[in-house]
Scaffold this motif. Sequence first.
Motif, PDB file in Angstrom:
ATOM      1  N   ALA A  61      25.675 -31.542 -22.276  1.00  0.00           N
ATOM      2  CA  ALA A  61      25.911 -30.378 -21.422  1.00  0.00           C
ATOM      3  C   ALA A  61      25.042 -29.201 -21.850  1.00  0.00           C
ATOM      4  CB  ALA A  61      27.390 -30.000 -21.469  1.00  0.00           C
ATOM      5  N   VAL A  62      24.963 -28.973 -23.155  1.00  0.00           N
ATOM      6  CA  VAL A  62      24.131 -27.869 -23.652  1.00  0.00           C
ATOM      7  C   VAL A  62      22.660 -28.123 -23.358  1.00  0.00           C
ATOM      8  CG1 VAL A  62      23.409 -26.634 -25.726  1.00  0.00           C
ATOM      9  CG2 VAL A  62      25.814 -27.274 -25.435  1.00  0.00           C
ATOM     10  N   ALA A  64      21.331 -30.068 -20.984  1.00  0.00           N
ATOM     11  CA  ALA A  64      21.060 -30.000 -19.548  1.00  0.00           C
ATOM     12  C   ALA A  64      21.009 -28.558 -19.060  1.00  0.00           C
ATOM     13  CB  ALA A  64      22.129 -30.780 -18.787  1.00  0.00           C
ATOM     14  N   ARG A  65      21.831 -27.714 -19.641  1.00  0.00           N
ATOM     15  CA  ARG A  65      21.820 -26.306 -19.238  1.00  0.00           C
ATOM     16  C   ARG A  65      20.544 -25.606 -19.684  1.00  0.00           C
ATOM     17  NH1 ARG A  65      26.472 -21.805 -20.806  1.00  0.00           N
ATOM     18  NH2 ARG A  65      25.547 -20.061 -19.635  1.00  0.00           N
ATOM     19  N   ARG A  66      20.032 -25.981 -20.849  1.00  0.00           N
ATOM     20  CA  ARG A  66      18.817 -25.339 -21.353  1.00  0.00           C
ATOM     21  C   ARG A  66      17.565 -25.859 -20.666  1.00  0.00           C
ATOM     22  NH1 ARG A  66      19.071 -24.732 -27.945  1.00  0.00           N
ATOM     23  NH2 ARG A  66      20.682 -23.114 -28.033  1.00  0.00           N
ATOM     24  N   ASP A  67      17.470 -27.175 -20.534  1.00  0.00           N
ATOM     25  CA  ASP A  67      16.223 -27.776 -20.056  1.00  0.00           C
ATOM     26  C   ASP A  67      16.125 -27.812 -18.538  1.00  0.00           C
ATOM     27  OD1 ASP A  67      15.510 -28.174 -22.679  1.00  0.00           O
ATOM     28  OD2 ASP A  67      16.292 -30.212 -22.747  1.00  0.00           O
ATOM     29  N   ARG A  68      17.267 -27.928 -17.873  1.00  0.00           N
ATOM     30  CA  ARG A  68      17.295 -27.997 -16.405  1.00  0.00           C
ATOM     31  C   ARG A  68      16.372 -29.100 -15.884  1.00  0.00           C
ATOM     32  NH1 ARG A  68      19.911 -23.509 -14.630  1.00  0.00           N
ATOM     33  NH2 ARG A  68      20.035 -21.756 -16.082  1.00  0.00           N
ATOM     34  N   VAL A  71      16.585 -34.686 -19.728  1.00  0.00           N
ATOM     35  CA  VAL A  71      16.996 -34.303 -21.074  1.00  0.00           C
ATOM     36  C   VAL A  71      16.279 -35.129 -22.130  1.00  0.00           C
ATOM     37  CG1 VAL A  71      18.980 -34.088 -22.625  1.00  0.00           C
ATOM     38  CG2 VAL A  71      19.232 -33.577 -20.194  1.00  0.00           C
TER      39      VAL A  71
END
Length: 247
Positions: A61-62, A64-68, A71
């Motif tokens: 989750a972390v 995916a939120r950073r890399d968009r 992953v």
Amino acid sequence: MTTHDASQALDPSDYVAQHLQHFSTASSASASAVSGQHVGVVVWNPYALLLAAAVFAVLMAVAARRDRGAVFSLGRDTGFARRLYVWWSCAWRQGLASTLLFIVAAVAFHFLMPRTAVPLMKFSHELVTSERARNSPMLSLMIAAMPVLVAIGIYFVVSLPLAGYMVRNGFDAHAFPGPERFGFRHAVLLGLTTYVWSVPASLVLADFAVTLPDHAADVLRAIFVVAWGMYIVLPRQVRRVGRLATA
């Protein structure tokens, strides 16, 4: 007739001995049959699997939120052979550095233990009252193990930047882009990424038991470690270095 039957009857101890002998013979025969068929038995701890899945889900989750985006993508057209080569370049450097660090730490612990054990135990004893320590066996154990805990903490803190430097050297050998100046903070962050993304695999292997013939279990564990490092840890390391280069 009764006397003859009584003479033919077995003594209770002889009866038990015969049945025990029969049971051991049957057990050895069944064991040899199982080993001859090379049956593999896998034992999983469901709680360890749930914990590993939870940790992996949080990390996903972390990330995916950073890399968009992807992953676990290396950001370039990389086949299996090149991915394995890059992983090995980082892995053997980390292994060599960790081995040397462990040897130095073991020697230092051997010589410093007699001088530091008593002060550390006194310091920890002053933090916790004697009455509370008596009522809590865990606190007493922590006080007694304080020198070992401090040594493990120091080893972990030192190994973080060391792992980061080794991974960066492995990437340099394959011309991966990165920051022009790779400092201590960068090494700590890269080492932290390496360790954090290795946690789920460690949790799975810690409670994974398999019975296979001819060291096949060790081969299976090694394949799992290599696959996890190639397809999970390595892409996250590349992403971390890429973010450090643009920071």
